[in-house]
Design a protein around this motif. Structure first.
Motif, mmCIF file in Angstrom:
data_model
loop_
_atom_site.group_PDB
_atom_site.id
_atom_site.type_symbol
_atom_site.label_atom_id
_atom_site.label_comp_id
_atom_site.label_asym_id
_atom_site.label_seq_id
_atom_site.Cartn_x
_atom_site.Cartn_y
_atom_site.Cartn_z
ATOM 1 N N ILE A 289 -5.548 -3.174 4.612
ATOM 2 C CA ILE A 289 -4.715 -2.101 5.166
ATOM 3 C C ILE A 289 -3.856 -1.496 4.067
ATOM 4 O O ILE A 289 -3.718 -0.271 3.957
ATOM 5 C CB ILE A 289 -3.841 -2.635 6.314
ATOM 6 C CG1 ILE A 289 -4.714 -3.041 7.504
ATOM 7 C CG2 ILE A 289 -2.819 -1.581 6.740
ATOM 8 C CD1 ILE A 289 -3.944 -3.736 8.613
ATOM 9 N N THR B 44 -0.951 -1.506 12.885
ATOM 10 C CA THR B 44 -1.117 -2.352 11.698
ATOM 11 C C THR B 44 -0.497 -3.732 11.895
ATOM 12 O O THR B 44 -1.063 -4.746 11.475
ATOM 13 C CB THR B 44 -0.518 -1.676 10.457
ATOM 14 O OG1 THR B 44 0.867 -1.375 10.694
ATOM 15 C CG2 THR B 44 -1.262 -0.394 10.122
ATOM 16 N N VAL C 9 4.061 2.052 4.501
ATOM 17 C CA VAL C 9 3.423 1.078 5.395
ATOM 18 C C VAL C 9 3.222 -0.248 4.668
ATOM 19 O O VAL C 9 3.663 -1.298 5.152
ATOM 20 C CB VAL C 9 2.094 1.632 5.953
ATOM 21 C CG1 VAL C 9 1.355 0.561 6.746
ATOM 22 C CG2 VAL C 9 2.350 2.847 6.831
ATOM 23 N N ALA D 20 -4.094 -7.597 5.912
ATOM 24 C CA ALA D 20 -2.987 -6.901 5.255
ATOM 25 C C ALA D 20 -3.411 -6.306 3.926
ATOM 26 O O ALA D 20 -3.007 -5.189 3.577
ATOM 27 C CB ALA D 20 -1.813 -7.856 5.056
ATOM 28 N N VAL E 274 1.272 4.034 14.112
ATOM 29 C CA VAL E 274 0.525 3.405 13.018
ATOM 30 C C VAL E 274 1.087 2.025 12.711
ATOM 31 O O VAL E 274 0.327 1.049 12.540
ATOM 32 C CB VAL E 274 0.556 4.301 11.769
ATOM 33 C CG1 VAL E 274 0.017 3.555 10.552
ATOM 34 C CG2 VAL E 274 -0.243 5.571 12.001
ATOM 35 N N LEU F 55 3.731 -5.433 5.117
ATOM 36 C CA LEU F 55 2.682 -5.952 5.993
ATOM 37 C C LEU F 55 2.838 -7.452 6.206
ATOM 38 O O LEU F 55 1.913 -8.114 6.702
ATOM 39 C CB LEU F 55 1.304 -5.641 5.400
ATOM 40 C CG LEU F 55 0.953 -4.152 5.374
ATOM 41 C CD1 LEU F 55 -0.310 -3.907 4.573
ATOM 42 C CD2 LEU F 55 0.798 -3.602 6.786
#
Length: 276
Positions: free
Chosen positions: A138, A124, A204, A135, A120, A258
């Motif tokens: 996401i 990303t 994330v 970003a 993942v 991100l």
């Protein structure tokens, strides 16, 4: 010839308060050492996007250390309960080795999940590299997914197991002896992954090596599993994630993992403007 009658099981060997204290101390000591390694690596690497350039073996090694830091305090009661159960047939060093097998199986389940996390993060990072504006969406999607998971049936079932594992531990007792403790730990670890994967998803956007985010998530996990109002906390955290999902497209500070840069620090050509 017919086999003779089965020998009776040896009498139970119950853990004393001292042995319970030793068990708790060892589990917490491992967690503290894992936190020390995690904080040290975070200072060296920073909170970068994606996998931060780590190859899969190095990423998984660091991931396992992170999971030991974040998860062992909450899984300690289950591990110690398992020790009390298996104490009927083992004592002393044998009990320590079997508990180590349980913890190893538990971390093995989280290692398998780490492979998915690596994939993942790779995807990303690639998407953000091609389109930096992605970003925000996401990040919003990660918070939204985490919030929904907090209210889902998988969360409810797995959290119930993690909070009240005695019935399942009784079923584990019927497992065959071969690698029994490793398999028990892995099976319990899968329940834990099902319970906590949404909480991990917020790393994330927040950053996998974001120590503050990791500490907050580990506290939530601990309270969800051990606090009497844990299920209510899970719903409150879900609501908070949904709010963050709404804010993420407009608040770049929520997306350090991100590689998001605040809009005010960008010049018209898209490069970071110097300070001052």
């Amino acid at each position: 010839m017919r086999p003779g009658p089965r020998a009776p099981d040896p009498p139970p060997v119950l853990l004393s308060r001292r042995e319970l204290a030793v068990g708790w101390t060892l589990m917490l000591l491992i967690a503290v050492l894992a936190w020390a390694v995690t904080v040290t690596q975070s200072r060296r690497m920073g909170t970068g996007p994606g996998t931060m350039g780590l190859a899969p073996p190095l990423f998984l090694a660091l991931w396992v250390v992170m999971m030991a830091a974040m998860m062992l305090p909450s899984v300690a009661p289950v591990a110690i309960t398992w020790v009390r159960g298996i104490g009927r047939r083992s004592a002393g060093p044998a009990r320590v080795l079997r508990t180590a097998g349980f913890v190893s199986g538990y971390l093995l389940a989280w290692t398998a999940f780490g492979l998915l996390v690596y994939a993942v993060l790779t995807v990303t990072a690639s998407l953000v590299g091609e389109s930096p504006g992605a970003a925000r969406w996401i990040g919003a999607g990660a918070f939204l997914l985490a919030g929904i998971q907090q209210f889902g049936p998988l969360k409810r079932i797995c959290l119930r197991h993690c909070r009240n594992p005695m019935f399942q531990l009784a079923r584990y007792a019927r497992y065959r002896r071969w690698a029994k403790d490793l398999r028990v730990g892995a099976h319990h670890g899968l329940y834990c992954v099902g319970c906590c994967w949404g909480l991990m998803a917020v790393l994330v956007p927040l950053g996998v090596m974001n120590v503050a985010a990791m500490a907050a998530v580990s506290v939530v996990i601990f309270l969800e599993k051990l606090w009497s109002r844990g299920p209510w906390l899970a719903r409150a955290v879900g609501i908070a994630f949904l709010v963050l999902a709404v804010l993420a497209p407009f608040q770049d500070w929520l997306l350090p993992g991100l590689g998001s840069t605040p809009m005010g620090d960008m010049d018209p050509m898209g490069d970071t403007a110097p300070a001052g």
